[in-house]
Design an enzyme around this catalytic site. Structure first.
Site, mmCIF file in Angstrom:
data_model
loop_
_atom_site.group_PDB
_atom_site.id
_atom_site.type_symbol
_atom_site.label_atom_id
_atom_site.label_comp_id
_atom_site.label_asym_id
_atom_site.label_seq_id
_atom_site.Cartn_x
_atom_site.Cartn_y
_atom_site.Cartn_z
ATOM 1 N N ALA A 62 41.917 67.381 24.534
ATOM 2 C CA ALA A 62 40.778 67.991 23.861
ATOM 3 C C ALA A 62 40.337 69.218 24.644
ATOM 4 O O ALA A 62 40.657 69.355 25.822
ATOM 5 C CB ALA A 62 39.621 66.993 23.801
ATOM 6 N N GLY A 101 43.619 63.890 24.589
ATOM 7 C CA GLY A 101 43.627 63.963 23.122
ATOM 8 C C GLY A 101 44.963 64.404 22.563
ATOM 9 O O GLY A 101 45.298 64.079 21.420
ATOM 10 N N GLU A 104 46.846 61.256 22.443
ATOM 11 C CA GLU A 104 46.220 60.402 21.419
ATOM 12 C C GLU A 104 46.640 60.862 20.015
ATOM 13 O O GLU A 104 46.906 60.039 19.135
ATOM 14 C CB GLU A 104 44.702 60.416 21.602
ATOM 15 C CG GLU A 104 44.248 59.683 22.861
ATOM 16 C CD GLU A 104 42.783 59.885 23.149
ATOM 17 O OE1 GLU A 104 42.019 58.923 22.962
ATOM 18 O OE2 GLU A 104 42.400 61.008 23.548
HETATM 19 N N1 T1G Z 1 40.457 72.065 27.789
HETATM 20 C C1 T1G Z 1 40.064 73.351 27.970
HETATM 21 N N2 T1G Z 1 40.638 74.211 28.871
HETATM 22 C C2 T1G Z 1 41.644 73.718 29.586
HETATM 23 C C3 T1G Z 1 42.099 72.373 29.466
HETATM 24 C C4 T1G Z 1 41.465 71.537 28.490
HETATM 25 N N3 T1G Z 1 41.839 70.274 28.275
HETATM 26 N N4 T1G Z 1 43.110 72.189 30.335
HETATM 27 C C5 T1G Z 1 43.280 73.373 30.974
HETATM 28 N N5 T1G Z 1 42.411 74.278 30.537
HETATM 29 C C6 T1G Z 1 42.299 75.687 30.956
HETATM 30 C C7 T1G Z 1 41.874 75.846 32.420
HETATM 31 O O1 T1G Z 1 40.486 75.815 32.546
HETATM 32 C C8 T1G Z 1 42.465 77.209 32.761
HETATM 33 O O2 T1G Z 1 41.628 78.181 32.214
HETATM 34 C C9 T1G Z 1 43.763 77.234 31.960
HETATM 35 O O3 T1G Z 1 43.599 76.254 30.914
HETATM 36 C C10 T1G Z 1 44.971 76.843 32.773
HETATM 37 O O4 T1G Z 1 44.692 75.607 33.399
HETATM 38 C C11 T1G Z 1 39.510 63.175 23.233
HETATM 39 C C12 T1G Z 1 38.161 63.589 25.529
HETATM 40 C C13 T1G Z 1 47.065 70.877 31.993
HETATM 41 C C14 T1G Z 1 47.726 70.093 34.235
HETATM 42 O O5 T1G Z 1 42.134 66.195 31.646
HETATM 43 O O6 T1G Z 1 44.829 68.916 34.183
HETATM 44 O O7 T1G Z 1 41.357 64.892 25.834
HETATM 45 O O8 T1G Z 1 40.864 79.216 34.300
HETATM 46 O O9 T1G Z 1 44.672 76.518 35.752
HETATM 47 O O10 T1G Z 1 47.351 74.341 37.064
HETATM 48 O O11 T1G Z 1 40.176 61.464 24.643
HETATM 49 O O12 T1G Z 1 44.846 72.236 33.382
HETATM 50 O O13 T1G Z 1 42.759 80.215 33.042
HETATM 51 O O14 T1G Z 1 40.444 80.284 32.092
HETATM 52 O O15 T1G Z 1 44.540 74.049 35.315
HETATM 53 O O16 T1G Z 1 49.009 74.746 35.186
HETATM 54 C C15 T1G Z 1 42.058 65.478 28.998
HETATM 55 C C16 T1G Z 1 43.093 68.925 31.985
HETATM 56 C C17 T1G Z 1 40.959 66.237 28.320
HETATM 57 C C18 T1G Z 1 43.859 67.800 31.396
HETATM 58 C C19 T1G Z 1 47.584 72.554 33.723
HETATM 59 N N6 T1G Z 1 42.949 66.441 29.605
HETATM 60 N N7 T1G Z 1 43.941 70.028 32.407
HETATM 61 O O17 T1G Z 1 47.349 72.851 35.076
HETATM 62 O O18 T1G Z 1 46.664 75.325 34.840
HETATM 63 S S1 T1G Z 1 39.731 65.131 27.740
HETATM 64 C C20 T1G Z 1 42.910 66.735 30.899
HETATM 65 C C21 T1G Z 1 44.730 69.926 33.503
HETATM 66 C C22 T1G Z 1 40.362 64.500 26.298
HETATM 67 C C23 T1G Z 1 40.191 62.847 24.505
HETATM 68 C C24 T1G Z 1 39.557 63.382 25.705
HETATM 69 C C25 T1G Z 1 45.498 71.139 33.901
HETATM 70 C C26 T1G Z 1 46.966 71.135 33.423
HETATM 71 P P1 T1G Z 1 41.413 79.527 32.954
HETATM 72 P P2 T1G Z 1 45.084 75.344 34.943
HETATM 73 P P3 T1G Z 1 47.680 74.353 35.619
#
Ligand code: T1G
Length: 704
Positions: A62, A101, A104
């Site tokens: 998400a 998500g 999911e």
């Molecule tokens: N949402 C919004 N922005 C995101 C994002 C996300 N899920 N993941 C990454 N970004 C942005 C980040 O801020 C950065 O932005 C750019 O993408 C590159 O990321 C319904 C509620 C995927 C392993 O927890 O762990 O789904 O700084 O620098 O080192 O149940 O990002 O360039 O402007 O981190 O290559 C669950 C979170 C969400 C994964 C990549 N997902 N992301 O790492 O790049 S909750 C997560 C990460 C959810 C559902 C629930 C990592 C990555 P900017 P980065 P990276």
């Protein structure tokens, strides 16, 4: 028609592609686009639907940035129920990461094909939330409740092979995923398999109390002081209910977790870590600098830090030239490297061949001028100003002027060291933390001369090493050590003089959430290391007594900590277990009476309040003095480098949740009681008066 979701027809298959760079987050627009194209499946020529993504990964989940506002319609549940109830078989083709998500969404599809490079996970717990898009109901139906609770509590993605073995994916694909997935669709059609809604499956196993405690036990340390894990267990338990009821339970628990302070704090740290890697502190006259390409790194000084830094770069796949004028030091370093890699192999962290490859990437040399053809050189010699200046001036002479030159000093003036060179614009500090190959933080210390290009290259280095890079202005103790010495640790010592015991102070701060209390950390690192570092720092600025008088006396007496079997604690027969030492208490009583300090009973609440408030107060001074560019940077330094509990957001986010007026009042109370060094920071007084926050201060500073 949304631009982030496209629809093509390939034979009998409707191909739905998600394209929402950089991580294909399932944002509001993507959800809307999916609903639109799923409807296109009603076209009579379409017999199956295939969902895949462009770019590096299937989806990172998400859009976390949407969490601070009510999520726009259609919801995840709406999108997923349209997929699940679709009359046509719907297949998800997964490459790279499928997280939260994103996974999911794939689990709501009837079948999943994963590329060999796929990694599938539900990392929501790292954000203080539970999976809220059906993950706690569909995952147990696919892999069982026990395996599901393990996967969600760890938050760590699993490989495609493991996912297949668990039943999470139906097929693994090599080579071209699109082709393989289209073939899979044709097989489903040929064999008349039809749609296979996950919601119609039942959970194959039960989750009793012993299963739950067994599932929670391995995460006890990582989840200390947290509550999300309990909501995860409750949601998984609900997977035994009829699907729609379980989904409703999940939705309620997801809302609860999203609203929690724990999640606000962890989301703050998530974005703060990403923001800290962007230039904010660069000198006003510079533009966003072009980072240099780093392939080969030179390290000068093969001591513990130099060797650890060499390992960090070798582990990241770079060639390393490790230099030391002393052949014995080089030999000891090789020994340290091979024994450290050997223990990683023994613990199953890396295979032997990877250890060999990494070891071979580190080349030792006694000739300093050999590092001249490196893209970056880091000096990590003994913490002595004249020695560091001598090394920097030699390197400055032999290294092309556009190459980055860094010093690993933790106490000395980087500005002064850079004066030994003709190119101070390419000099900065790279302050690694022990152990350099594993610690997550890299403090990047800039002087008034450091160019934006040099800073950008340093950020690139941090990303290459999978560390979080935070810029600090060159000053006494930079960000982390300044706050530790003038705030948190200083107050811990003061509390010992006033009557608390090392065990009491450490236990109180560990209950608060620190992995280890200050006295135990001092004994682990060596009390002499702290004494030497302070002696160096005092060459920049002195501090009034009492200032670490206990630790310095222990050093004088040779009670250096674990390495000598006693320090603040006793460590019998080489054990790491800290045992209280009555002789240390008598020593502290003596030091206190020499200073006329009256000793008294002190409770844990006061210990935590004084250590944390002094940390916050000095943090505000670090912001006022522009040593840190953002309050959020300070939070990243302390949560990734000094063990401040992530689920409290860091020392600047934490008081925002308490309310700054309250924090200010308590600081004023201690100022009155304890004296000058508790003078409230002007920034706290100003923000409290405006009933504002450090987060608001960051927003305003960024807008300027
Ligand atoms: N949402 C919004 N922005 C995101 C994002 C996300 N899920 N993941 C990454 N970004 C942005 C980040 O801020 C950065 O932005 C750019 O993408 C590159 O990321 C319904 C509620 C995927 C392993 O927890 O762990 O789904 O700084 O620098 O080192 O149940 O990002 O360039 O402007 O981190 O290559 C669950 C979170 C969400 C994964 C990549 N997902 N992301 O790492 O790049 S909750 C997560 C990460 C959810 C559902 C629930 C990592 C990555 P900017 P980065 P990276």
């Amino acid at each position: 028609m949304s631009s982030s979701v496209t629809f093509d027809v390939v034979g009998p298959v409707g191909l739905i592609s998600i394209n929402n760079p950089p991580v294909n987050a399932i944002s509001h627009e993507v959800r809307r686009g999916l609903v639109d194209v799923i409807a296109r499946g009603k076209d009579s020529n379409i017999k199956a639907l295939l969902i895949m993504s462009s770019g590096e990964m299937f989806s990172a989940g998400a859009d976390i940035a949407e969490f601070d506002h009510p999520l726009g319609e259609p919801s995840f549940q709406e999108v997923e129920s349209r997929i699940e109830s679709c009359a046509l078989p719907v297949v998800a083709a997964i490459h790279g990461l499928a997280l939260g998500g994103g996974l999911e969404l794939a689990m709501a599809c009837h079948y999943r094909v994963a590329h060999t490079n796929a990694r599938l996970g539900l990392p929501e717990i790292t954000l203080g939330i539970i999976p809220g898009a059906g993950g706690t109901q569909r995952l147990p139906r696919l892999i069982g409740a026990r395996a599901a609770v393990d996967m969600i509590l760890s938050g760590t993605p699993i490989s495609a092979t493991d996912a297949k073995a668990k039943g999470l994916v139906d097929e693994i694909a090599e080579g071209d995923l699109r082709d393989a997935a289209l073939k899979f669709c044709e097989r489903v059609l040929r064999e008349g398999l039809g749609p296979g809604p996950t919601c119609n499956r039942t959970v194959s196993d039960n989750l009793d109390e012993s299963d739950i405690s067994a599932a929670l036990a391995p995460h006890a340390r990582a989840l200390k002081g947290r509550t999300t894990q309990n909501l995860v267990v409750e949601a998984i338990k609900a997977s035994k209910l009829p699907f729609s009821q379980g989904l409703a339970v999940e939705a309620a628990l997801a809302r609860q977790s999203l609203a929690s302070r724990e999640s606000q704090a962890l989301r703050h740290v998530f974005f703060a870590e990403r923001e800290s890697g962007k230039l904010s502190g660069a000198p006003a006259n510079s533009t966003q600098g072009q980072p240099a390409v780093i392939r080969r790194v030179g390290i000068v000084g093969a001591g513990t830090m130099g060797s650890g830094i060499a390992m960090a770069f070798a582990n990241a796949g770079l060639e390393v030239l490790l230099n030391d004028y002393d052949p014995a030091a080089l030999a000891r370093s090789r020994e340290f490297l091979s024994s450290t890699y050997a223990s990683s192999v023994k613990r199953g962290r890396i295979p032997q061949e990877v250890a060999n490859e990494r070891m071979q990437r580190i080349h030792s040399t006694g000739a300093l001028d050999e590092v001249a053809n490196c893209d970056l050189v880091i000096e990590a010699v003994f913490e002595d100003m004249e020695l560091k200046k001598e090394v920097l001036s030699k390197l400055d002479f032999s290294l092309p002027p556009e190459r980055l030159l860094a010093t690993n000093t933790s106490t000395l003036s980087v500005t002064e060291i850079a004066r030994a060179t003709a190119h101070p614009e390419r000099v900065l500090g790279m302050h690694f933390f022990v152990p350099a190959h594993a610690s997550k933080l890299l403090e990047i210390v800039r002087t008034d001369h450091t160019s934006a290009e040099s800073l950008s290259t340093a950020f690139r280095v941090a990303k290459l090493l999978k560390k979080v890079g935070v810029v600090a202005r060159d000053a006494f103790g930079f960000i982390g050590n300044r706050m530790m010495l003038d705030g948190y640790w200083r107050e811990a010592e003061q509390l010992l003089l006033e009557g608390a015991t090392p065990a009491q102070v450490d236990a109180a701060l560990e209950d608060f959430g620190f992995a280890m209390g200050p006295q135990r950390v001092s004994d682990l690192g060596g009390n002499d290391v702290g004494t030497k570092a302070r002696a160096q720092l005092f060459k920049r600025e002195s501090r009034p007594d009492p200032y670490f008088v206990i630790a310095d006396r222990l050093t004088e007496m040779g009670w250096l900590g674990q390495k000598t079997g006693r320090g603040f604690y006793l460590y019998e027969n080489g054990s790491r277990e800290a045992v209280s030492d009555p002789e240390v208490i008598s020593l502290i009583e003596k030091l206190a009476s020499e200073r006329g300090i009256r000793r008294r009973e002190i409770n844990d609440k006061e210990i935590v309040e004084r250590c944390i408030l002094s940390l916050i107060n000095v943090g505000a001074m670090v912001l006022e003095e522009k040593i840190a560019a953002r309050a959020a940077d300070i939070d990243v330094v302390w949560t990734s480098g000094y063990g401040f509990p992530r689920h409290l957001g860091g020392p600047m986010f934490y008081p925002d949740t308490l309310g700054l007026p309250h924090a200010l009042q308590r600081i004023r109370d201690y100022h009155e009681k304890l004296g000058h060094y508790w003078r409230p920071a002007a920034l706290i007084e100003r923000l409290a008066a405006e009933n504002s926050s450090f987060e608001e201060w960051d927003r305003r500073s960024a807008a300027r």
